[in-house]
Design a protein around this motif. Sequence first.
Motif, short mmCIF file in Angstrom:
data_model
loop_
_atom_site.label_atom_id
_atom_site.label_comp_id
_atom_site.label_asym_id
_atom_site.label_seq_id
_atom_site.Cartn_x
_atom_site.Cartn_y
_atom_site.Cartn_z
N ARG A 6 0.12 -1.43 -0.34
CA ARG A 6 0.36 -0.32 -0.26
C ARG A 6 0.91 1.27 -0.13
O ARG A 6 0.82 2.14 -0.86
CB ARG A 6 -1.27 -0.28 1.27
CG ARG A 6 -1.64 0.90 1.51
CD ARG A 6 -2.87 1.34 2.55
NE ARG A 6 -2.29 1.01 3.77
CZ ARG A 6 -2.81 0.29 4.56
NH1 ARG A 6 -3.82 0.35 5.13
NH2 ARG A 6 -2.34 0.71 6.04
N TRP B 245 -5.85 3.76 -2.49
CA TRP B 245 -4.25 3.56 -2.88
C TRP B 245 -4.89 2.13 -4.32
O TRP B 245 -3.84 2.37 -5.15
CB TRP B 245 -3.25 2.89 -2.16
CG TRP B 245 -3.90 1.77 -1.35
CD1 TRP B 245 -5.05 1.51 -0.42
CD2 TRP B 245 -4.09 -0.44 -1.41
NE1 TRP B 245 -5.38 0.50 0.27
CE2 TRP B 245 -4.86 -0.89 -1.20
CE3 TRP B 245 -2.97 -0.27 -2.50
CZ2 TRP B 245 -4.37 -2.08 -0.83
CZ3 TRP B 245 -3.17 -1.51 -2.59
CH2 TRP B 245 -4.00 -2.56 -1.51
N HIS B 246 -5.72 0.85 -4.24
CA HIS B 246 -5.98 0.07 -4.76
C HIS B 246 -5.93 0.29 -6.01
O HIS B 246 -6.39 -0.74 -7.44
CB HIS B 246 -6.75 -0.97 -4.39
CG HIS B 246 -8.51 -0.73 -3.89
ND1 HIS B 246 -7.75 -0.41 -2.57
CD2 HIS B 246 -8.97 -0.50 -4.87
CE1 HIS B 246 -9.51 0.33 -3.14
NE2 HIS B 246 -10.05 -0.01 -3.71
#
Length: 609
Positions: free
Chosen positions: A493, A591-592
């Motif tokens: 992350r 973030w993903h």
Amino acid sequence: DVSPAFAARPGRQRLPRQVGSKTKQAPKRRKPPSKLYRRMKGMLWQIGLYAVLVKASGKDAAAADYSSFLVAGQLRSGVKEFTKEFLPTPTWHKEPPASFLRVAVVGIALYFAFMSLMKTEGDVFIKISMADALYQTFCVGLSLLHMEEWQTYLPKIAFVLFWRYFNRNLECFLIFVLQFVSDLSSFATKAVGKKMRRPWIFWAPVLFNLPLLFPSMFTSYILFNEIGTKGEKAIKKLHTKPSVKLFKKIFGVSAEKTYYQILGVPDFADEKTIKKAFRSHSKRLHPDKNPDPKAAELFMTIKDAYTNLLKQGSQEDQMMKQMESNLEDFQIIQRVGSMSFTHVFEFVMHVFGAVFNTFKYMTRTERVDKVHQAKTVYGQQEWTTLLQSQASIEVFIRSGKNGKVQEQATKWLHPLKRAIAYKAKTTFKAIYPEDKVKEEVHQLKRRLLGGKDPNSTSGGGGRGANSSPEERRTAERVEKATTELVAFGLVHRIVHLIHKRVLVEVLVEEFSKKSENDLDKELRDLNDLITTYTEELDAFGEATDLAFALEDILSEDGKVRKAVRYHFRKELRMREPERLEWIKALLQAPWHEYDMGAYTEGLAKYSMS
């Protein structure tokens, strides 16, 4: 406003007073030239260019042919386009009789023009251009009948044979044979191309146009190998060459036998040899000894040859006749070579096109495969790791163990599921529907527990003193896997957020320094997130006795910059409002949702100790 007086007079209009004059003669618009005029102008220009090139090549006909073939293709296309203007366009319904009448009129006119041109000693490429127009007219007439394409080739064969057996013109026959073979090769290429794969389809035109090379290769062999630089000496013996005899048989060139060949003696044999051959034939074929009528007819032919050869000066006459015959054969060979030379040029263009398309396909395919493979490897590895993390954390939480690992695992499970749900909806939507994701996680849990059903166990067991050694080993394995996977997720992350920050730095430093003030809030939020997640990672590392080498990640800043700059090159060069909106949306997204796998070859294995 236009007054009635001026409205009735075309070309004059009312103007405002401030212009200066009340009336003004409007310029007349020139009508654009018609398509027929443009076609005719283009054809005449190409014929003029062709004539200038032939004139510049000198009086040598062969030199003119081989120097002007470069523009012969343009000449042929120009004549065909000009003829097309007079022909009807086929429709999808039944054609009117006027269309057939137009084709008939154009075809008859072209036929007589072509025949009159063939009787002259005109340029061979002009004759081929006229033949192209005539063949095109015949094909248009067939298209008006709405036949299947393969069915049109039977009338085309009859059209070609007409020139061989009814018109009896060898030169016309060869021209239309080459036209037909070229047409047939195009049809075969389209038919086979539907069933072939790339890059083999690029070589289909080369394969099917190979027969068009035969006339030019054969004639080139005779001209350069049999004759070459020998000149008149080679032409005198041209009738004795096996290749010339084969050429006459293949192309149907009538070869009259000389008196020497009728008697079966060598050329220019002496009187003794001629008399001996005549006596030998007389014993077999004389009417007194052979009553067959055919033998009597053959005997008279042999007797005529014998009489002519024994005449005074007959040897010189035979030499002159043979020389004239050989010169005619030589000219026929030259004309056949000239007629097929344009098809050689087309074949060379097909080869270049096939090589270029194959090279383009191979390099593009290789590059696309590499990029696709890199994306697939990264995405599959990341997806598998995320599913393993969810399975391991859920099994570990059910074990009931307390401590920093379980606390951090529980905290990480929610953002982990959000990342999995996003990947399942975007990247792996077709492969992993929702039910299959649950089934995959269930199988990973079963594998982690050594084949046991995760719903019937306590998540790894190993809690009390009564637990078996196998259960304790399973619990240790689950705890170790959970620790490593949670640590991986936390670092993963942070790396996504670092890449986002590098992208902003590239934008500000290299493309738009003014964007720094507009992105101040987003940058502060991004740095705060990185600091918070880094502190969380450090606390987890202290609790689990793990150290993470984040310095190695930050040391690759140059490689990351280069990759980010190239991957987002189109977005970075957008206009300022769109670019600013894009970068803000990217920074505010979780973030993903940042597609780091688009420019990363494989999932990084972050070092920990």
